[in-house]
Motif scaffolding. Sequence first.
Motif, PDB file in Angstrom:
ATOM      1  N   LEU A 279       0.837  -1.203   0.000  1.00 29.21           N
ATOM      2  CA  LEU A 279       0.000   0.000   0.000  1.00 29.21           C
ATOM      3  C   LEU A 279       0.873   1.256   0.000  1.00 29.21           C
ATOM      4  O   LEU A 279       0.590   2.216  -0.719  1.00 29.21           O
ATOM      5  CB  LEU A 279      -0.951   0.001   1.194  1.00 29.21           C
ATOM      6  N   GLN A 280       1.945   1.230   0.783  1.00 31.27           N
ATOM      7  CA  GLN A 280       2.870   2.370   0.809  1.00 31.27           C
ATOM      8  C   GLN A 280       3.579   2.505  -0.534  1.00 31.27           C
ATOM      9  O   GLN A 280       3.776   3.615  -1.033  1.00 31.27           O
ATOM     10  CB  GLN A 280       3.893   2.206   1.927  1.00 31.27           C
ATOM     11  N   THR A 281       3.969   1.388  -1.107  1.00 36.99           N
ATOM     12  CA  THR A 281       4.638   1.421  -2.405  1.00 36.99           C
ATOM     13  C   THR A 281       3.714   2.001  -3.468  1.00 36.99           C
ATOM     14  O   THR A 281       4.132   2.828  -4.283  1.00 36.99           O
ATOM     15  CB  THR A 281       5.113   0.014  -2.817  1.00 36.99           C
ATOM     16  N   LEU A 282       2.452   1.609  -3.457  1.00 39.07           N
ATOM     17  CA  LEU A 282       1.494   2.153  -4.421  1.00 39.07           C
ATOM     18  C   LEU A 282       1.316   3.655  -4.234  1.00 39.07           C
ATOM     19  O   LEU A 282       1.219   4.399  -5.212  1.00 39.07           O
ATOM     20  CB  LEU A 282       0.150   1.434  -4.293  1.00 39.07           C
ATOM     21  N   GLU A 283       1.305   4.100  -2.993  1.00 36.37           N
ATOM     22  CA  GLU A 283       1.198   5.529  -2.716  1.00 36.37           C
ATOM     23  C   GLU A 283       2.424   6.270  -3.260  1.00 36.37           C
ATOM     24  O   GLU A 283       2.303   7.328  -3.877  1.00 36.37           O
ATOM     25  CB  GLU A 283       1.048   5.775  -1.217  1.00 36.37           C
ATOM     26  N   ARG A 284       3.591   5.698  -3.048  1.00 36.34           N
ATOM     27  CA  ARG A 284       4.824   6.304  -3.561  1.00 36.34           C
ATOM     28  C   ARG A 284       4.802   6.366  -5.089  1.00 36.34           C
ATOM     29  O   ARG A 284       5.193   7.378  -5.678  1.00 36.34           O
ATOM     30  CB  ARG A 284       6.046   5.506  -3.103  1.00 36.34           C
ATOM     31  N   ILE A 285       4.323   5.319  -5.726  1.00 37.59           N
ATOM     32  CA  ILE A 285       4.246   5.297  -7.185  1.00 37.59           C
ATOM     33  C   ILE A 285       3.326   6.418  -7.671  1.00 37.59           C
ATOM     34  O   ILE A 285       3.648   7.133  -8.629  1.00 37.59           O
ATOM     35  CB  ILE A 285       3.770   3.922  -7.705  1.00 37.59           C
ATOM     36  N   GLN A 286       2.194   6.596  -7.009  1.00 33.86           N
ATOM     37  CA  GLN A 286       1.256   7.641  -7.413  1.00 33.86           C
ATOM     38  C   GLN A 286       1.881   9.024  -7.258  1.00 33.86           C
ATOM     39  O   GLN A 286       1.707   9.895  -8.116  1.00 33.86           O
ATOM     40  CB  GLN A 286      -0.047   7.544  -6.603  1.00 33.86           C
ATOM     41  N   ILE A 287       2.626   9.252  -6.188  1.00 32.23           N
ATOM     42  CA  ILE A 287       3.305  10.532  -5.976  1.00 32.23           C
ATOM     43  C   ILE A 287       4.317  10.773  -7.092  1.00 32.23           C
ATOM     44  O   ILE A 287       4.396  11.864  -7.654  1.00 32.23           O
ATOM     45  CB  ILE A 287       3.989  10.570  -4.587  1.00 32.23           C
ATOM     46  N   LEU A 288       5.083   9.748  -7.421  1.00 36.86           N
ATOM     47  CA  LEU A 288       6.096   9.880  -8.466  1.00 36.86           C
ATOM     48  C   LEU A 288       5.466  10.091  -9.834  1.00 36.86           C
ATOM     49  O   LEU A 288       5.982  10.851 -10.659  1.00 36.86           O
ATOM     50  CB  LEU A 288       7.021   8.662  -8.465  1.00 36.86           C
ATOM     51  N   LYS A 289       4.331   9.460 -10.079  1.00 39.48           N
ATOM     52  CA  LYS A 289       3.628   9.659 -11.345  1.00 39.48           C
ATOM     53  C   LYS A 289       3.130  11.097 -11.456  1.00 39.48           C
ATOM     54  O   LYS A 289       3.132  11.673 -12.544  1.00 39.48           O
ATOM     55  CB  LYS A 289       2.469   8.675 -11.475  1.00 39.48           C
ATOM     56  N   LYS A 290       2.698  11.681 -10.345  1.00 38.29           N
ATOM     57  CA  LYS A 290       2.250  13.081 -10.349  1.00 38.29           C
ATOM     58  C   LYS A 290       3.392  14.012 -10.733  1.00 38.29           C
ATOM     59  O   LYS A 290       3.165  15.109 -11.224  1.00 38.29           O
ATOM     60  CB  LYS A 290       1.702  13.489  -8.981  1.00 38.29           C
TER      61      LYS A 290
ATOM     62  N   GLU B 204      11.966   5.608 -14.542  1.00 35.34           N
ATOM     63  CA  GLU B 204      12.460   6.486 -13.482  1.00 35.34           C
ATOM     64  C   GLU B 204      11.889   6.072 -12.126  1.00 35.34           C
ATOM     65  O   GLU B 204      12.593   6.094 -11.122  1.00 35.34           O
ATOM     66  CB  GLU B 204      12.098   7.943 -13.781  1.00 35.34           C
ATOM     67  N   ILE B 205      10.627   5.675 -12.115  1.00 31.92           N
ATOM     68  CA  ILE B 205       9.995   5.221 -10.867  1.00 31.92           C
ATOM     69  C   ILE B 205      10.683   3.962 -10.371  1.00 31.92           C
ATOM     70  O   ILE B 205      10.961   3.830  -9.169  1.00 31.92           O
ATOM     71  CB  ILE B 205       8.484   5.012 -11.065  1.00 31.92           C
TER      72      ILE B 205
ATOM     73  N   LEU C 268       8.703  16.099  -0.314  1.00 34.72           N
ATOM     74  CA  LEU C 268       9.297  17.409  -0.550  1.00 34.72           C
ATOM     75  C   LEU C 268       9.342  17.695  -2.048  1.00 34.72           C
ATOM     76  O   LEU C 268       8.997  18.784  -2.495  1.00 34.72           O
ATOM     77  CB  LEU C 268      10.698  17.483   0.050  1.00 34.72           C
ATOM     78  N   ALA C 269       9.741  16.704  -2.833  1.00 33.86           N
ATOM     79  CA  ALA C 269       9.794  16.872  -4.285  1.00 33.86           C
ATOM     80  C   ALA C 269       8.398  17.154  -4.841  1.00 33.86           C
ATOM     81  O   ALA C 269       8.236  17.997  -5.727  1.00 33.86           O
ATOM     82  CB  ALA C 269      10.396  15.634  -4.939  1.00 33.86           C
ATOM     83  N   GLU C 270       7.388  16.459  -4.315  1.00 32.34           N
ATOM     84  CA  GLU C 270       6.017  16.693  -4.769  1.00 32.34           C
ATOM     85  C   GLU C 270       5.580  18.120  -4.434  1.00 32.34           C
ATOM     86  O   GLU C 270       4.981  18.802  -5.272  1.00 32.34           O
ATOM     87  CB  GLU C 270       5.056  15.690  -4.124  1.00 32.34           C
ATOM     88  N   ASP C 271       5.899  18.592  -3.232  1.00 29.76           N
ATOM     89  CA  ASP C 271       5.551  19.961  -2.838  1.00 29.76           C
ATOM     90  C   ASP C 271       6.217  20.979  -3.752  1.00 29.76           C
ATOM     91  O   ASP C 271       5.588  21.949  -4.177  1.00 29.76           O
ATOM     92  CB  ASP C 271       5.957  20.229  -1.385  1.00 29.76           C
ATOM     93  N   ILE C 272       7.489  20.755  -4.061  1.00 32.75           N
ATOM     94  CA  ILE C 272       8.221  21.668  -4.946  1.00 32.75           C
ATOM     95  C   ILE C 272       7.607  21.634  -6.344  1.00 32.75           C
ATOM     96  O   ILE C 272       7.399  22.673  -6.970  1.00 32.75           O
ATOM     97  CB  ILE C 272       9.716  21.308  -4.975  1.00 32.75           C
TER      98      ILE C 272
END
Length: 128
Positions: free
Chosen positions: A43-54, A61-62, A77-81
């Motif tokens: 579940l955490q990995t899927l959340e991370r994938i979604q953040i990286l896709k955004k 790259e993911i 932090l990268a998502e916020d930036i």
Amino acid sequence: MKIGEVAKLSGVSTRTIDYYTNLGLLSAERSEANYRLYPPASLQTLERIQILKKQRMSMAEIQEVLGSGVLPETEKLAEDIYEEFDCLQKKITRLEEQLKDAPVHVKAQISKALESKMVAIVSLLALL
């Protein structure tokens, strides 16, 4: 957890989970009945994938990020930036429209005033 449960809890389709599993982004073990069983960390990995896709990262790259051990706090932090840059880009587009018909001397004054701000932006980009 079976794939259906992971899909329900994560909001990601079973087809997408299957795709990520085939790419090696998610790991699953087989039960005696040959069901794929995913660990709770999926579940955490899927959340991370979604953040990286955004962040408009490619699947390659993911895979690299997930394999590198980059911390989720860094991704946040990268998502916020990224979101802030996206917001700034929209503002810049609106301002460009407003300046399109401005007199040349007004454009020159604005350009001169922005020079010092550009140094700050370049410094921030250098940190990335």
